[in-house]
Design a protein around this motif. Sequence first.
Motif, mmCIF file in Angstrom:
data_model
loop_
_atom_site.group_PDB
_atom_site.id
_atom_site.type_symbol
_atom_site.label_atom_id
_atom_site.label_comp_id
_atom_site.label_asym_id
_atom_site.label_seq_id
_atom_site.Cartn_x
_atom_site.Cartn_y
_atom_site.Cartn_z
ATOM 1 N N THR A 123 68.326 -23.360 -27.642
ATOM 2 C CA THR A 123 69.385 -24.398 -27.825
ATOM 3 C C THR A 123 70.456 -24.211 -28.971
ATOM 4 N N HIS A 124 71.584 -23.883 -28.880
ATOM 5 C CA HIS A 124 72.600 -23.729 -29.978
ATOM 6 C C HIS A 124 73.525 -25.235 -30.100
ATOM 7 N N ASN A 125 73.356 -25.660 -31.180
ATOM 8 C CA ASN A 125 74.174 -26.831 -31.751
ATOM 9 C C ASN A 125 75.131 -26.266 -32.836
ATOM 10 N N GLY A 126 76.443 -25.783 -32.599
ATOM 11 C CA GLY A 126 77.230 -25.285 -33.607
ATOM 12 C C GLY A 126 76.528 -23.964 -33.807
ATOM 13 N N PHE A 127 76.182 -23.308 -34.928
ATOM 14 C CA PHE A 127 75.541 -22.302 -35.221
ATOM 15 C C PHE A 127 74.160 -22.287 -35.650
ATOM 16 N N THR A 128 73.743 -23.471 -35.294
ATOM 17 C CA THR A 128 72.079 -23.902 -35.516
ATOM 18 C C THR A 128 71.607 -23.502 -34.175
ATOM 19 N N LYS A 129 70.426 -22.701 -34.448
ATOM 20 C CA LYS A 129 69.586 -22.480 -33.113
ATOM 21 C C LYS A 129 68.185 -22.887 -33.103
ATOM 22 N N THR A 130 67.823 -23.782 -32.238
ATOM 23 C CA THR A 130 66.551 -24.430 -31.952
ATOM 24 C C THR A 130 65.838 -23.622 -30.749
ATOM 25 N N TYR A 131 64.688 -22.944 -31.250
ATOM 26 C CA TYR A 131 63.932 -22.018 -30.263
ATOM 27 C C TYR A 131 62.918 -22.968 -29.410
ATOM 28 N N ASN A 149 66.148 -30.314 -28.924
ATOM 29 C CA ASN A 149 67.233 -30.825 -29.476
ATOM 30 C C ASN A 149 68.508 -30.912 -28.696
ATOM 31 N N SER A 202 76.001 -29.051 -26.872
ATOM 32 C CA SER A 202 74.936 -27.901 -26.979
ATOM 33 C C SER A 202 75.276 -26.928 -25.752
#
Length: 653
Positions: free
Chosen positions: A110-118, A142, A147
Amino acid sequence: MKKIATLIITLLLISTTIAQNFDNYKFGVVSKEELDLKKYDKDTLANAVVLFEMGATTFDLKNDKIIISTKFYKKIKLFNSNGFEHGTFSIKLYKTNNAREEVIDIKAITHNGFTKTYLNKSQIFKDKLTENVNEVKFTMPNLKDGSVIEVEYTVDSPFKFNLTGWKFQSSIPKVYSIYKASIPGNYYYNRILNGYLKLDVNSSDIKKDCFRVPGYVNTANCENVTYAIKDIPAFTSEDYMTNEENFVSKIKFELADFIWFDGRKQKYTTTWEAVDREFKTDKNIGGQFKKTNFFKDKLPPEIDTITSELDKAKAIYSFIQSYYTWNKKYNIFKDIDIKESYKTKIGNVGEINISLINSLKAAEINCDLVLISTRENGFPTKLHPVISDFNYIIAKTTINNTTYFLDATDKFTPFGTLPFRCLNKDGRVMDFENDSYWTDIIPIENSKSQLNVDLKLDENGTITGKIKKLSFGYDAISERKKIENRSIEYLMSDFEKDFNKLEVTDYKIENKDNLNEPLIQIIDIVIENKTNATTHLINPYFTEQFKQNPFKQNKRLYPVDFGHPKKYVVNFMLEIPENYKIESFPNNVAISLPENGGKFIHTTKKFNNSKLGLFSTITINKAVYYNSDYEFLQEYFKQIIIAQKQPISIKII
């Protein structure tokens, strides 16, 4: 204006980039344009959009077995929380006692801006759905408004028939969807393009000597195919349609032949001649037809005294219909035991309708079995036999040059009328004496709802009178099911709940159990003028009113399927005392659908100042209307709703 232009350019860039970089996409990489996207210009109401998806199928050797391996990749933009449902994924895996499909290499971000949640392995769940189907399911972590999610996995299948194709269309729009397959030449698949969208890419080429199996000298060439569609609209279900799988755009593969490397050929697509032979010997189908003699002494003896063939057929149908209780199971190819179902008086579709066919034959009335697919099951394939497409059995008999289709599972369906679930175009008649053949399932045409209203307004403003509702054909079946096991008190209360001041003083039902006659409901009503109102607004349609247009889409590619022709009639009369006057009443309306598709006539007639009549007829003359008729149907119902909203206004002098 600048923002709109920028958005359009961004979408064009996304579409073009995706099309050019299918072979070079990199999992985990999301562009700034994709992260910043606020809406999808081609569907601004969409809660989510598939930016890019692909499937790639190869035939591989794993552990000395030929495996059909399909890699899936999907990238979705979620605009708001209503799109979060598209962040849940379900992977169905088929299995038998000897082999099973597996899903491997699940990756998700999941990409939120340039934050990645695996996605963690602990967030992936496995479950057993049936004896032959497992499910792997997970929800992306997330999720937030805006997203972008990426999912990639591979399904390995040991089953030759599980080159299942690719579904281009879904409930959300897609910017680009592409499917590739490399198919060894010793596998031959029939291919069917389903739906109304055209392929933007449809290509194939041959790769020499691409597939080899250890132990065999020969190699196989491979056909490399590519299918793709861009700018795919969401598929939106609407009223009056059969199974949406009939119309969703997809490419389907059906295994026809397989040639072993030693030259042996195995056929998977059969012929109807072969199917006919198999059915005659099958213990569940053909075998059960050898039990005609079983029913000769089971039928009521008075049936033998009936001389008219049609009346005898109706009596046998009525006996089977009332004798058995349907267990709601659709078994037609297995678990059919005629003798056991007769003993218990409970049966599945196959047991009840094969018993009906046997009983008619026992009375020397010719009757055939018909294989059909119900409305919820989708259309059967007609190019070649796909027996798994069928999920239902009905009977067909021809008496005095008139053909009747019969189904004894439904207690409310009269002779010669099929349950609504069976109205799905085509059936395959399995004539065990000759060859099988296709037949049109033609619905009855006498379905009608008629409302006769006779009211009287007295000098004090109280309204009394009768409402007589007559239901014919499928409308009668529907009404009988509504009132089944309902008390008169319940029906009176149920009618009153739609009106503030109306009281039901009496409720009578005629022909409740006589399926061959119209169902008649007679309702005595009173509307007291407790507030001493000087003006009364009366809608003459009562419960027989269209409140909203069933056709809301701007454009509908698939047909409008009512199942059967229908008719709605309202005859309304109101008597008015001398101290009241008719202040206003609905306008006359007359509109028609093209090519005799239907007509709406709505007229009012004033008889001096003492009586007013309103007469309305709505006809739907066809079971199916095609997409070229959609705008006309939309406008047709729009005008009906406008006309039916206009009340009669009566004012005290």
